[in-house]
Scaffold this active site. Structure first.
Site, PDB file in Angstrom:
ATOM      1  N   ARG A  46     -13.088  -0.025  14.629  1.00 39.80           N
ATOM      2  CA  ARG A  46     -12.982  -1.362  14.030  1.00 39.80           C
ATOM      3  C   ARG A  46     -13.708  -1.406  12.737  1.00 39.80           C
ATOM      4  NH1 ARG A  46     -17.566  -4.459  14.534  1.00 39.80           N
ATOM      5  NH2 ARG A  46     -18.061  -3.721  16.629  1.00 39.80           N
ATOM      6  N   TYR A  98       3.630 -21.882   4.761  1.00 45.75           N
ATOM      7  CA  TYR A  98       3.876 -21.458   6.100  1.00 45.75           C
ATOM      8  C   TYR A  98       3.243 -22.418   7.022  1.00 45.75           C
ATOM      9  CZ  TYR A  98       3.238 -18.979  10.404  1.00 45.75           C
ATOM     10  OH  TYR A  98       3.212 -18.840  11.663  1.00 45.75           O
ATOM     11  N   ASP A 170      -0.615 -15.717  -1.819  1.00 41.27           N
ATOM     12  CA  ASP A 170       0.421 -15.322  -0.708  1.00 41.27           C
ATOM     13  C   ASP A 170       1.592 -14.697  -1.052  1.00 41.27           C
ATOM     14  OD1 ASP A 170       2.080 -14.908   1.592  1.00 41.27           O
ATOM     15  OD2 ASP A 170       1.044 -16.524   2.830  1.00 41.27           O
ATOM     16  N   LYS A 195       6.533  -9.145   8.060  1.00 39.71           N
ATOM     17  CA  LYS A 195       7.709  -9.265   7.577  1.00 39.71           C
ATOM     18  C   LYS A 195       8.087  -8.316   6.768  1.00 39.71           C
ATOM     19  CE  LYS A 195       6.718 -13.456   9.046  1.00 39.71           C
ATOM     20  NZ  LYS A 195       5.253 -13.393   9.617  1.00 39.71           N
TER      21      LYS A 195
END
Length: 378
Positions: A46, A98, A170, A195
């Site tokens: 982690r 988005y 973004d 993406k």
């Protein structure tokens, strides 16, 4: 070294002495300590994992940042980002985002007392007027999803630097292959790695890339505390995907330009939104700040019946959410990506039941046009 070469060869960070060409997958949750108060540099996955660290070096290198953090999804990256802010803080964001980003801002961030104002970040004068004493950051998506609006990153950066604000961009649609916001003055870059970076519609991932060490330390503390890190295997999949980023983006953009022009010539198509048209309002800015226009196209058909028929009639193209993969996808923002955006906001931006979004893949351009043509003429 050219960026296309850097995509293939990634990072000079070395975790393996066997000579393996492919980065090893360190599928381990924990790591042994050589002794008390001693560490190999890896304690618990982690916090950090060698495979993920290699990927983070690659992304930071491509975006020309000082550090990158890999998350389990793009929204996990954004949710971590918003933990930089406290109750009473104000953030200005692009008003054509988005839908998941809008949902995060208007529900989770609002619940936490963070006020997010949505506006056209391309209108620099208006943007400047919206800054309050409580404003901490400006969040820009460019080009926007799905209406392909463009914001001048460098112009916004002048404002944020003068006011002591963070500039967050973004960069999912263009990737560092076509646009590098940190070099234009941004402080943080956000990616849905699902993406174009992954490129194969098979892996969820997200990234935050930062310009300085202090931001890295703040975000890494939140990152290790909230724990939405990318797994070793998914990190390896994204590493593999990035190797072909340059050639995929080249093919996808080439096809997108031809398809966008073809769509403009069709009787049932009313509007085509693509940044590569020289009459697009953001064309000049795109030419200035980007190396290309990407492969995302939105278009409006004559009525909702045509939209539905087209979605159900394409054969080679898939009717599916997401974007940026090798397969061409046709999406219905009204019912999919932006379904949770309040209807008045959707309508104001032109996101109606007549709007479709096309993510152009790497298939032969003629085959894609033939598929669209058959579906439109049926």
């Amino acid at each position: 070294m050219k960026l296309s070469t850097r995509c293939v060869h990634g990072s000079d960070k070395c975790f393996d002495t066997t000579g393996a060409v492919s980065v090893p997958i360190f599928q381990s949750a924990t790591f042994t300590h050589p002794g008390v108060e001693q560490s190999t540099g890896y304690d618990y996955s982690r916090l950090q994992n060698p495979t993920r660290e290699y990927l983070e070096h690659v992304i930071a290198n491509l975006e020309e940042g000082t550090d990158a953090m890999a998350f389990s999804s793009g929204m996990a990256a954004e949710a971590t980002l918003m933990e930089l802010f406290s109750s009473g803080d104000h953030v200005i964001a692009s008003d054509d985002l988005y839908g998941g980003s809008v949902r995060l801002f208007q529900h989770i961030s609002a619940k936490n007392g963070i006020d997010v104002t949505l506006t056209d970040t391309g209108d620099i004068d208006s943007l400047r007027q919206m800054i309050r004493p409580q404003t901490k950051a400006i969040f820009v998506e460019t080009p926007t999803n799905p209406m392909m609006q463009v914001t001048d990153i460098a112009a916004v950066a002048k404002i944020t630097r003068a006011k002591g604000l963070l500039l967050i961009v973004d960069n999912t649609f263009l990737t560092p292959y076509l646009q590098r916001p940190l070099t234009l003055g941004a402080d943080i870059v956000v990616h849905s790695g699902t993406k174009y970076l992954g490129g194969h519609n098979d892996t969820l991932a997200g990234f935050l890339v930062v310009s300085d060490e202090s931001l890295s330390q703040r975000l890494r503390f939140i990152y290790k505390t909230t724990g939405a890190c990318l797994s070793p295997f998914d990190s390896w999949l994204i590493i593999r995907g990035i190797k072909t980023l340059a050639i995929r983006m080249q093919q996808q953009e080439t096809s997108a330009r031809l398809i966008a022009q073809w769509l403009r010539e069709q009787q049932k198509i009313r509007n085509v939104y693509y940044c590569g048209f020289d009459d697009h309002p953001g064309y000049a800015i795109s030419k200035k700040q980007s190396a290309g226009f990407g492969a995302m196209i939105s278009f409006e058909v004559d009525n909702a019946q045509t939209a539905k028929f087209l979605l159900e009639s394409v054969k080679l193209i898939s009717f599916a959410e997401s974007l940026g993969g090798v397969e061409t996808l046709l999406t219905y923002p009204y019912l999919q990506t932006h379904a949770d955006v309040p209807e008045d906001q959707r309508t104001a931006k032109g996101i109606t039941n007549k709007l479709l979004r096309l993510s152009v893949g790497i298939e032969d351009t003629d085959d894609l046009i033939a598929d669209l043509s058959t579906a439109l003429e049926s």
